[in-house]
Design a protein around this motif. Structure first.
Motif, short mmCIF file in Angstrom:
data_model
loop_
_atom_site.label_atom_id
_atom_site.label_comp_id
_atom_site.label_asym_id
_atom_site.label_seq_id
_atom_site.Cartn_x
_atom_site.Cartn_y
_atom_site.Cartn_z
N LEU A 1 0.84 -1.21 0.00
CA LEU A 1 0.00 0.00 0.00
C LEU A 1 0.87 1.26 0.00
O LEU A 1 0.59 2.22 -0.71
CB LEU A 1 -0.93 0.02 1.22
N ARG A 2 1.92 1.22 0.81
CA ARG A 2 2.80 2.41 0.85
C ARG A 2 3.44 2.63 -0.53
O ARG A 2 3.53 3.77 -1.00
CB ARG A 2 3.88 2.25 1.92
N ALA A 3 3.87 1.53 -1.16
CA ALA A 3 4.50 1.66 -2.49
C ALA A 3 3.51 2.27 -3.48
O ALA A 3 3.87 3.15 -4.27
CB ALA A 3 4.99 0.29 -2.96
N PRO B 1 6.99 0.58 6.97
CA PRO B 1 6.01 0.84 5.91
C PRO B 1 4.67 1.32 6.44
O PRO B 1 3.79 1.69 5.66
CB PRO B 1 5.87 -0.52 5.21
N TYR B 2 4.51 1.33 7.77
CA TYR B 2 3.24 1.78 8.35
C TYR B 2 3.12 3.31 8.33
O TYR B 2 2.02 3.84 8.49
CB TYR B 2 3.12 1.30 9.81
N PHE C 1 -0.75 3.78 7.84
CA PHE C 1 -1.59 2.69 7.32
C PHE C 1 -1.78 1.59 8.36
O PHE C 1 -1.07 1.53 9.36
CB PHE C 1 -0.91 2.08 6.08
N ASP C 2 -2.73 0.71 8.07
CA ASP C 2 -2.84 -0.52 8.87
C ASP C 2 -3.46 -1.63 8.03
O ASP C 2 -3.73 -1.45 6.84
CB ASP C 2 -3.58 -0.28 10.19
N ILE D 1 -6.35 3.55 -0.79
CA ILE D 1 -5.17 4.34 -1.21
C ILE D 1 -5.54 5.17 -2.43
O ILE D 1 -5.20 6.36 -2.52
CB ILE D 1 -3.97 3.41 -1.54
N GLY D 2 -6.29 4.56 -3.34
CA GLY D 2 -6.76 5.29 -4.52
C GLY D 2 -7.57 6.51 -4.11
O GLY D 2 -7.37 7.62 -4.64
#
Ligand code: PLP
Length: 396
Positions: free
Chosen positions: A283-285, A308-309, A368-369, A377-378
């Motif tokens: 998700l982060r990417a 990445p959170y 994020f979680d 994310i979109g």
């Protein structure tokens, strides 16, 4: 009251992207806590050892302590329940300082620590201790070499956070722990943003004290713990006095349901750690890719050595408070500098990393979680893009 699903169906907005501040309590945790609260056999004071009801509550506490000790790879009687990481950090730093002052009065920490550490260190300075605040690199990482250089013959303690709450920067804990052990200096790690998310073994890594809070990994607020390795040798001084609970280090009646919630949340987080980590990394990417390509966003820190959170970024020419307000109906994001007063102040953490100007005043944290999806994310990217277009139109 019926327990809802983990993700509320209605209303779906704003999508919550501030999990570094706190997380939703996992449904399994809520359910188990509710069971304890509702159970007519579990309400007694766990310290009331004279009767069976008290002893039954104590069994819940013992099992929770065991589960936490297993996750952290320490001894059961090294887990001290507290109200959360702030209290754990204060107990660790002040408790060591007060009981070992005759051996030294110097503490090493960094400029990017949470306010719980910085304010506690400031109070210790007022009490005659000296504190070295190390600067991080431009990636937000504190090098073991800088710690080695800061150590003095009277250094008592090094206190470093595992994962930074604003940038996600992860510190080289293994190397720092090896250094502290070699130099005979005590080490405290603030693992508030790391516990449950990354493996932590107090057997493998020589960490003397470790702080965490349940609400950062889908547990309840108001409960955490301080793990104290080799508690008897460490001779920590308590900050409060009372009935002797928690080996005399943190007296007060134990909250059975909270403690169960902490242990269960940690166990659940550990069981799904790899899956969750993979999920949020993707998700982060997706988010980084979209905001850098579409909006020319600048990412603060180095994602390769960050959790990445958590992601901290700025879009040139856009102030963070404006972006947060303009997107608030759709997404809940934050400036990242924990702002208890409500006044907007540029982040000292980012400043310590050498970030200034537009990037500093535009810094936004999105976190994020496990519950987020690609669609979320979109939506975040679309919302941010639309808000920036609106703001640029107004500026033109
Ligand atoms: N340390 C870090 C890195 C944090 O992110 C936080 C919470 O924001 C704390 C300590 C303090 O945790 P709590 O507010 O649960 O006491």
């Amino acid at each position: 009251m019926p327990l809802e699903d983990e993700k509320p169906r209605e209303p779906p907005r704003p999508i919550y992207f501030d999990t570094a501040a706190t997380t939703r309590v996992a449904p399994e945790v809520r359910e188990a806590m509710f069971q304890v609260l509702a159970d007519p056999m579990l309400f007694a004071n766990p310290s009331s050892a004279e009767h069976g009801l008290g002893r039954q509550a104590a069994v819940v506490i013992d099992q929770a302590r065991d589960a936490i000790a297993t996750e952290l790879a320490c001894e059961t009687d090294e887990v001290i329940f507290t109200s959360g990481a702030t209290e754990s950090i204060n107990l660790a730093l002040r408790g060591i300082a007060l009981s070992h002052a005759e051996h030294g009065r110097h503490i090493v920490t960094s400029m990017i620590e949470h306010k719980a550490t910085l304010a506690c260190c400031a109070a210790l300075e007022r009490d005659g201790f000296s504190v070295t605040y190390l600067a991080p690199s431009t990636s937000g990482v504190v090098s073991p070499e800088s710690i080695a250089d800061a150590l003095q013959p009277d250094t008592l303690l090094v206190s470093i956070m595992h994962t930074n709450n604003e940038t996600g920067a992860m510190q080289p804990i293994e190397a720092i722990a090896a250094l502290a052990a070699e130099r005979g200096v005590l080490l405290h790690i603030d693992a508030a943003q790391a516990a449950g998310k990354f493996p932590i073994s107090l057997t493998r890594t020589p960490i003397d004290l470790l702080s965490l809070s349940a609400h950062k990994f889908h547990g309840p607020k108001g409960i955490g713990c301080l793990a104290v390795r080799d508690r008897r040798r460490l001779r920590l001084q308590p900050l409060t006095y009372g009935g002797g609970q928690e080996f005399g280090l943190r007296p007060g009646t134990l909250p059975t349901h909270q403690i169960l919630g902490l242990a269960l949340a940690l166990t659940l987080a550990a069981a799904r750690r790899d899956e969750d980590l993979k999920h949020v990394t993707a998700l982060r990417a997706q988010f980084v890719d979209a905001v850098t390509n579409k909006l020319g966003a600048i990412i603060h820190g180095d994602p390769d050595c960050a959790s990445p959170y958590i992601l901290n970024f700025a879009v040139p020419g856009i102030r963070s408070d404006a972006l947060i307000n303009q997107t608030a109906a759709e997404i809940a994001i934050a400036s990242g500098s924990a702002c208890s007063s409500g006044a907007f102040e540029p982040s000292p953490v980012l400043r310590a990393m050498g970030i200034e100007g537009d990037s500093l005043y535009g810094a936004v944290r999105i976190s994020f979680d496990r519950s987020h999806t690609e669609d979320d994310i979109g939506t975040a990217v679309e919302t941010i893009t639309a808000a920036i277009h609106r703001m640029r139109m107004l500026q033109a």
